[in-house]
Design a protein around this motif. Structure first.
Motif, PDB file in Angstrom:
ATOM      1  N   LEU A  65       0.815  -1.205   0.000  1.00 17.03           N
ATOM      2  CA  LEU A  65       0.000   0.000   0.000  1.00 17.03           C
ATOM      3  C   LEU A  65       0.851   1.259   0.000  1.00 17.03           C
ATOM      4  N   ILE A  66       1.960   1.234   0.751  1.00 25.24           N
ATOM      5  CA  ILE A  66       2.862   2.385   0.791  1.00 25.24           C
ATOM      6  C   ILE A  66       4.246   1.911   1.190  1.00 25.24           C
ATOM      7  N   GLY A  67       5.263   2.512   0.611  1.00 27.13           N
ATOM      8  CA  GLY A  67       6.644   2.167   0.951  1.00 27.13           C
ATOM      9  C   GLY A  67       7.136   3.036   2.088  1.00 27.13           C
ATOM     10  N   LEU A  68       7.397   2.450   3.246  1.00 27.23           N
ATOM     11  CA  LEU A  68       7.886   3.181   4.400  1.00 27.23           C
ATOM     12  C   LEU A  68       9.363   2.907   4.612  1.00 27.23           C
ATOM     13  N   LYS A  69      10.089   3.923   5.055  1.00 28.35           N
ATOM     14  CA  LYS A  69      11.491   3.748   5.433  1.00 28.35           C
ATOM     15  C   LYS A  69      11.525   3.019   6.778  1.00 28.35           C
TER      16      LYS A  69
ATOM     17  N   ARG B 142       4.431   8.059  -1.539  1.00 28.58           N
ATOM     18  CA  ARG B 142       3.997   9.068  -0.578  1.00 28.58           C
ATOM     19  C   ARG B 142       3.396  10.273  -1.288  1.00 28.58           C
ATOM     20  N   GLY B 143       2.526  10.973  -0.550  1.00 30.43           N
ATOM     21  CA  GLY B 143       2.065  12.286  -0.989  1.00 30.43           C
ATOM     22  C   GLY B 143       2.953  13.331  -0.326  1.00 30.43           C
ATOM     23  N   MET B 144       2.520  14.582  -0.347  1.00 35.13           N
ATOM     24  CA  MET B 144       3.281  15.677   0.247  1.00 35.13           C
ATOM     25  C   MET B 144       3.282  15.556   1.781  1.00 35.13           C
ATOM     26  N   LEU B 145       4.378  15.942   2.415  1.00 32.03           N
ATOM     27  CA  LEU B 145       4.463  15.945   3.874  1.00 32.03           C
ATOM     28  C   LEU B 145       3.673  17.105   4.452  1.00 32.03           C
ATOM     29  N   LEU B 146       3.196  16.934   5.687  1.00 37.52           N
ATOM     30  CA  LEU B 146       2.548  18.034   6.388  1.00 37.52           C
ATOM     31  C   LEU B 146       3.603  19.057   6.779  1.00 37.52           C
ATOM     32  N   SER B 147       3.175  20.284   7.082  1.00 37.76           N
ATOM     33  CA  SER B 147       4.128  21.322   7.477  1.00 37.76           C
ATOM     34  C   SER B 147       4.812  20.948   8.797  1.00 37.76           C
ATOM     35  N   LYS B 148       5.947  21.585   9.098  1.00 37.90           N
ATOM     36  CA  LYS B 148       6.808  21.199  10.217  1.00 37.90           C
ATOM     37  C   LYS B 148       6.098  21.157  11.564  1.00 37.90           C
TER      38      LYS B 148
END
Length: 70
Positions: free
Chosen positions: A6-10, A53-59
């Motif tokens: 479903l998603i590639g995680l580190k 992945r999509g875009m990361l959330l802000s910091k």
């Protein structure tokens, strides 16, 4: 069988929250006592294709405590 990825995680990453989001609803992201609202028009930037992945959330929202539908 092998199943579907479903998603590639580190190795140091994990999924902290998951929710089903009906069409037209806002997504509320809670992190460290703050809430960010993501409107339906803005979802596309955060959505990735299968196994990506999509875009990361802000910091300020890296430690999500919960997701709500609003």
């Amino acid at each position: 069988g092998k199943g579907n990825k479903l998603i590639g995680l580190k190795p140091d990453e994990e999924i902290s929250a998951l929710t089903i989001l009906p069409e037209g609803k806002n997504l509320l992201v809670e992190s460290l006592g703050r809430t960010m609202t993501i409107k339906p028009d803005d979802w596309k930037a955060y959505v990735g294709t299968r196994a990506n992945r999509g875009m990361l959330l802000s910091k300020g929202y890296t430690k999500v405590s919960q997701l709500l539908v609003g």
